[in-house]
Motif scaffolding. Structure first.
Motif, PDB file in Angstrom:
ATOM      1  N   ALA A  99       0.817  -1.213   0.000  1.00  0.00           N
ATOM      2  CA  ALA A  99       0.000   0.000   0.000  1.00  0.00           C
ATOM      3  C   ALA A  99       0.854   1.268   0.000  1.00  0.00           C
ATOM      4  O   ALA A  99       0.369   2.349  -0.356  1.00  0.00           O
ATOM      5  CB  ALA A  99      -0.926  -0.001   1.223  1.00  0.00           C
ATOM      6  N   PHE A 100       2.116   1.137   0.366  1.00  0.00           N
ATOM      7  CA  PHE A 100       3.013   2.292   0.432  1.00  0.00           C
ATOM      8  C   PHE A 100       3.583   2.649  -0.938  1.00  0.00           C
ATOM      9  O   PHE A 100       4.095   3.754  -1.127  1.00  0.00           O
ATOM     10  CB  PHE A 100       4.149   1.985   1.415  1.00  0.00           C
ATOM     11  N   GLU A 101       3.472   1.770  -1.922  1.00  0.00           N
ATOM     12  CA  GLU A 101       4.134   1.998  -3.203  1.00  0.00           C
ATOM     13  C   GLU A 101       3.695   3.288  -3.894  1.00  0.00           C
ATOM     14  O   GLU A 101       4.556   4.026  -4.395  1.00  0.00           O
ATOM     15  CB  GLU A 101       3.937   0.809  -4.140  1.00  0.00           C
ATOM     16  N   PRO A 102       2.413   3.635  -3.981  1.00  0.00           N
ATOM     17  CA  PRO A 102       2.049   4.874  -4.678  1.00  0.00           C
ATOM     18  C   PRO A 102       2.703   6.119  -4.087  1.00  0.00           C
ATOM     19  O   PRO A 102       3.176   6.994  -4.825  1.00  0.00           O
ATOM     20  CB  PRO A 102       0.520   4.921  -4.551  1.00  0.00           C
ATOM     21  N   LEU A 103       2.750   6.221  -2.759  1.00  0.00           N
ATOM     22  CA  LEU A 103       3.382   7.380  -2.125  1.00  0.00           C
ATOM     23  C   LEU A 103       4.886   7.357  -2.364  1.00  0.00           C
ATOM     24  O   LEU A 103       5.496   8.403  -2.639  1.00  0.00           O
ATOM     25  CB  LEU A 103       3.079   7.398  -0.632  1.00  0.00           C
ATOM     26  N   ARG A 105       6.354   6.139  -4.935  1.00  0.00           N
ATOM     27  CA  ARG A 105       6.565   6.511  -6.333  1.00  0.00           C
ATOM     28  C   ARG A 105       6.405   8.018  -6.529  1.00  0.00           C
ATOM     29  O   ARG A 105       7.159   8.652  -7.273  1.00  0.00           O
ATOM     30  CB  ARG A 105       5.611   5.731  -7.234  1.00  0.00           C
ATOM     31  N   ALA A 106       5.435   8.595  -5.858  1.00  0.00           N
ATOM     32  CA  ALA A 106       5.218  10.038  -5.984  1.00  0.00           C
ATOM     33  C   ALA A 106       6.425  10.817  -5.464  1.00  0.00           C
ATOM     34  O   ALA A 106       6.858  11.813  -6.068  1.00  0.00           O
ATOM     35  CB  ALA A 106       3.958  10.447  -5.231  1.00  0.00           C
ATOM     36  N   ILE A 107       6.976  10.379  -4.331  1.00  0.00           N
ATOM     37  CA  ILE A 107       8.165  11.041  -3.768  1.00  0.00           C
ATOM     38  C   ILE A 107       9.347  10.898  -4.722  1.00  0.00           C
ATOM     39  O   ILE A 107      10.069  11.861  -4.998  1.00  0.00           O
ATOM     40  CB  ILE A 107       8.498  10.435  -2.385  1.00  0.00           C
TER      41      ILE A 107
END
Length: 387
Positions: A99-103, A105-107
């Motif tokens: 679940a942490f992957e999208p954040l 990736r955004a960083i």
């Protein structure tokens, strides 16, 4: 086995200029010359893969409880270690990590998009350290206002390490504990309005029927954060440097991003982001033909063991078909890194975004990287040209 203690003259000086000028090369040479080596600074150093594995697997003879300060759970042995380890592992469950992957990736994309093109940048300062700080704050639920204080803390810690200033390093460590204490106090004051994140969750956790103490929570967060900031920074620098030096591999990975996980593990086997860990003997042992008394300090040199010819053949040969079980990048046994899956995700994502967001990563003409020195690894400065 009746083992007579051996008190030898030092076999080497791990703090010599020769070692600090190129740690990986120096450890390779020591592995060949004296694979179980004594020094006043590190105690007994194990440099061969088989000896490090033996120490990792035999926690009854090689204890992790060697620090004068509370270290949860890395500085503990079973059965005390077991309960804390179970408490910590729940924060790295696969669903939470995924679940942490999208954040993440955004960083990563935000940092890469800030690069100027076709000019020299210090990739450690512009990407590696900033990524490590932002990603760790995001995972723990710490506010963005912590980014700059932590970057300043990293800078001061780096300078104290380079200067080999033990007093300054101890003072800086206490400063970090103060940051954590402030975060915990803010959550206590917020009560039910506190953010629902890992840091708040630790305030609710119980061990042996009682709440975790302040000292225990600070120790857990210190181990997570200091380890993460140092090793992730080192990893990103090592990976970018290797790809800059290997343009053919860089081109291949740009076309086949699916090869990145294996490539990352292999590059970090070649150049370890974490140099060593400590153990203490609980009884007399004989290892590698050397006799070591009970109560002696033992240093496991990952940066050597993962380059052992007896296991990997030519240690500098890059191969994507290595047996992952032989790679000690994330440790082994009961103390294997609980955040290994998270670290692998973070490194995969940041390298994907770096490759997707650029056309070339190349050495800066006329400029040389500055290698980090023990206990750090990787690079203190990494001038690269980004296309």
């Amino acid at each position: 086995m009746d083992v007579t203690p051996e008190k030898p003259e030092p076999d080497w000086d791990p703090r010599s200029d020769a070692v600090f000028s190129n740690q990986i090369k120096a450890y390779d040479e020591m592995r060949h010359r004296c694979p179980v080596a004594y020094s006043d600074y590190l105690g007994w150093s194990l440099l061969r893969h088989e000896d490090v594995v033996r120490a990792l697997d035999d926690h009854h003879s090689f204890s992790s409880a060697g620090s004068r300060h509370l270290s949860v759970p890395s500085g503990m042995d079973p059965p005390r270690h077991t309960a804390y380890r179970q408490l910590i592992e729940r924060h790295f469950e696969p669903a939470r990590v995924e679940a942490f992957e999208p954040l993440c990736r955004a960083i990563s994309a935000d940092l890469v998009s800030s690069f100027e093109r076709n000019v020299e940048i210090d990739l450690v300062a512009r990407l590696a350290r900033r990524f490590a700080v932002r990603i760790q704050c995001a995972f723990l639920g710490w506010p963005d206002s912590m980014h700059e204080p932590l970057l300043e803390w990293v800078r001061k810690n780096h300078e104290a390490t380079l200067a080999r200033d033990i007093v300054a390093m101890a003072t800086i460590a206490l400063e970090f504990d103060g940051y954590i204490s402030q975060l915990l106090e803010a959550r206590r004051r917020a009560g039910t309005a506190a953010p629902d994140d890992i840091t708040t969750d630790l305030l609710r956790q119980r061990i042996g029927g009682r709440p975790l103490s302040q000292e225990e929570i600070v120790s857990i967060l210190r181990n997570w954060t200091v380890g993460e900031l140092g090793t992730i920074t080192a990893c990103v620098g090592i990976l970018a440097h290797y790809l800059a030096q290997k343009p053919q591999l860089q081109r291949q990975l740009r076309k086949e991003l699916g090869l990145l996980p294996a490539a990352i593990d292999e590059i970090l086997r070649l150049h370890a982001p974490l140099i060593s860990n400590r153990r203490v003997t609980t009884k007399p042992v004989e290892i590698g033909g050397r006799r070591i008394a009970a109560g002696e300090r033992v240093t496991l040199i990952w940066a050597s063991a993962n380059r052992d010819e007896a296991v990997f053949g030519d240690p500098d040969e890059f191969r994507l078909d290595r047996d992952p079980d032989e790679n000690l990048l994330y440790g082994r046994g009961i103390h294997v890194c609980p955040g290994a899956q998270l670290a692998r995700l973070e490194l995969r994502v940041v390298m994907e975004e770096l490759l997707k967001g650029t056309s070339e990563i190349a050495p800066a003409p006329g400029r040389q990287p500055v290698l980090a020195i023990y206990p750090a690894s990787g690079f203190s400065a990494l001038p690269l040209r980004i296309g």
